[in-house]
Design an enzyme around this catalytic site. Structure first.
Site, PDB file in Angstrom:
ATOM      1  CG  HIS A 154      35.212 113.823  21.465  1.00 23.27           C
ATOM      2  ND1 HIS A 154      36.448 114.426  21.630  1.00 23.27           N
ATOM      3  CD2 HIS A 154      34.409 114.793  20.941  1.00 23.27           C
ATOM      4  CE1 HIS A 154      36.379 115.689  21.247  1.00 23.27           C
ATOM      5  NE2 HIS A 154      35.158 115.943  20.818  1.00 23.27           N
ATOM      6  CG  HIS A 201      33.941 115.130  25.439  1.00 29.03           C
ATOM      7  ND1 HIS A 201      35.074 115.892  25.518  1.00 29.03           N
ATOM      8  CD2 HIS A 201      33.377 115.476  24.253  1.00 29.03           C
ATOM      9  CE1 HIS A 201      35.182 116.673  24.448  1.00 29.03           C
ATOM     10  NE2 HIS A 201      34.171 116.421  23.663  1.00 29.03           N
ATOM     11  CG  HIS A 216      32.501 117.525  16.409  1.00 29.66           C
ATOM     12  ND1 HIS A 216      31.668 118.286  17.204  1.00 29.66           N
ATOM     13  CD2 HIS A 216      33.477 117.084  17.246  1.00 29.66           C
ATOM     14  CE1 HIS A 216      32.131 118.319  18.438  1.00 29.66           C
ATOM     15  NE2 HIS A 216      33.237 117.580  18.510  1.00 29.66           N
ATOM     16  CG  HIS A 248      35.218 123.670  22.443  1.00 25.68           C
ATOM     17  ND1 HIS A 248      34.367 124.229  21.529  1.00 25.68           N
ATOM     18  CD2 HIS A 248      35.766 122.600  21.825  1.00 25.68           C
ATOM     19  CE1 HIS A 248      34.399 123.526  20.412  1.00 25.68           C
ATOM     20  NE2 HIS A 248      35.249 122.532  20.553  1.00 25.68           N
ATOM     21  CE1 TYR A 257      33.904 121.069  17.232  1.00 26.28           C
ATOM     22  CE2 TYR A 257      32.435 122.950  17.147  1.00 26.28           C
ATOM     23  CZ  TYR A 257      32.892 121.821  17.790  1.00 26.28           C
ATOM     24  OH  TYR A 257      32.326 121.453  18.981  1.00 26.28           O
ATOM     25  CD  GLU A 267      36.647 119.290  18.623  1.00 29.31           C
ATOM     26  OE1 GLU A 267      36.165 118.217  19.038  1.00 29.31           O
ATOM     27  OE2 GLU A 267      36.511 120.374  19.216  1.00 29.31           O
TER      28      GLU A 267
HETATM   29  C1  M3P Z   1      33.753 120.008  21.973  1.00 27.74           C
HETATM   30  C2  M3P Z   1      34.960 119.405  22.503  1.00 27.74           C
HETATM   31  C3  M3P Z   1      30.377 123.228  23.306  1.00 27.74           C
HETATM   32  C4  M3P Z   1      31.630 122.592  23.219  1.00 27.74           C
HETATM   33  C5  M3P Z   1      31.906 121.534  22.488  1.00 27.74           C
HETATM   34  C6  M3P Z   1      33.109 120.861  22.763  1.00 27.74           C
HETATM   35  C7  M3P Z   1      29.138 122.520  23.192  1.00 27.74           C
HETATM   36  O1  M3P Z   1      33.427 119.705  20.752  1.00 27.74           O
HETATM   37  O2  M3P Z   1      35.455 118.510  21.888  1.00 27.74           O
HETATM   38  O3  M3P Z   1      35.445 119.804  23.558  1.00 27.74           O
HETATM   39  O4  M3P Z   1      30.303 124.376  23.536  1.00 27.74           O
HETATM   40 FE    FE Z   2      34.512 117.888  20.203  1.00 26.19          FE
END
Ligand code: M3P
Ligand code: FE
Length: 311
Positions: A154, A201, A216, A248, A257, A267
């Site tokens: 993603h 996602h 990213h 996360h 990251y 990532e």
């Molecule tokens: C990601 C992911 C936040 C989390 C970001 C999440 C905005 O990048 O790939 O799950 O806190």
């Molecule tokens: Fe992500």
């Protein structure tokens, strides 16, 4: 077949400031396989469990960032239908000819309200994952190199007009809102996470004044152990790390990251949640993005770079 329409993110074209350094990063350190170079000098790479010819295209340029992101759709009829739907929604679309990207069919390109260039395509040559189609092996030893991500998973993009972007993706392209972070006032979405599958996602957007920015690109790892191992490889190769290893809270993804040599964030990620389209979206308050562990569940802090460093 239950899964139709838009299938998945299929490629990103990244701007890099030194092609040799970038190839060393994506091919030799991350372990993607180089699958071609074109007359323009662009370098094509794929991850080890991807079937299609490429998922990452590197283009040397004066500034880093994302040229475009392409989503594969089920077939040509779907491409025609979505092209018409995008136009009916008021977007301008252009067709790029087959072969403009190596081993790729016609692409329908359009700019979304956040300023990012998206494209849809139905055809890309299947080169396989090296495991075979009959009595396949679980993985191909020759492709398991470096960090060895399984696939491009993603991207998180920063730009304006996230409300209009959400409308476009959910009402025209068939995506589902799976998770969101509210702005500090609680009056609108600051970050939206959308899928066209049951992945946590397939694309995410954050409200940001400057259009067309990349936060990213994410690469799926086989396991949390492999995320940690990717961290070892980052350290051994002095790859600058931004956040992690951690989890996360938002999406529950386990993550590091880090930055490529041009400053594009990437990532290494192990998914931990699979929302179906009938599941209610999850909501995070802005306060919880930091103190509630939305960004970093282990440390419960809002890392400064998350909201400010993009390419
Ligand atoms: C990601 C992911 C936040 C989390 C970001 C999440 C905005 O990048 O790939 O799950 O806190
Ligand atoms: Fe992500």
């Amino acid at each position: 077949m239950a899964m139709t329409g838009v299938l998945r993110p299929g490629h990103v074209q990244l701007r890099v400031m030194n092609l040799d350094d970038a190839v060393r990063h994506y091919r030799d350190i991350m372990g993607l396989t180089e699958t071609g170079r074109d007359a323009e000098g662009r370098v094509y790479l794929k991850c080890r469990d991807e079937i299609d010819h490429h998922s990452v295209v590197l283009r040397e340029a004066d500034c880093a960032g994302l040229d475009f992101i392409g989503f594969k759709v089920l077939d040509e009829a779907t491409l025609d239908r979505l092209e018409a739907d995008l136009r009916a929604h008021g977007l301008e679309t252009t067709r790029l000819p087959a072969g403009e990207l190596l081993e790729t069919g016609e692409r329908v390109r359009f700019q979304v309200p956040s300023g990012h260039w998206f494209e849809l395509y139905a055809k890309k040559t299947a080169v396989g994952n090296g495991c075979g189609l009959v009595d396949p092996t679980p993985w191909a030893p020759e492709n398991k190199r470096g960090m060895a991500p399984l696939r491009l998973d993603h991207a998180l993009l920063y730009g304006p007009n996230i409300g209009a972007v959400q409308k476009l993706f959910t009402e025209v392209l068939g995506f589902t809102l799976v998770e969101r972070v509210l702005n500090p006032e609680g009056s609108a979405n600051l970050i939206i996470f959308l899928n066209c599958s049951i992945k946590s996602h397939d694309i995410a957007f954050a409200e940001y004044p400057e259009p067309g920015k990349l936060h990213h690109c994410s690469f799926l790892m086989e396991s949390w152990e492999d995320v940690l191992r990717a961290g070892d490889i980052m350290s051994m190769n002095k790859v600058p790390v931004d956040i992690g290893p951690t989890r996360h809270g938002v999406t529950r993804g386990r993550t590091i990251y880090a930055w490529d040599p041009s400053g594009n964030r990437f990532e290494t990620f192990k998914e931990d949640r699979q929302p179906y389209p009938d599941h209610a979206p999850l909501t995070w308050t802005f306060e919880a993005l930091g103190a509630g562990g939305g960004l970093d569940y282990v440390q419960r802090k809002l890392h400064e770079t998350f909201l400010t460093v993009v390419t």
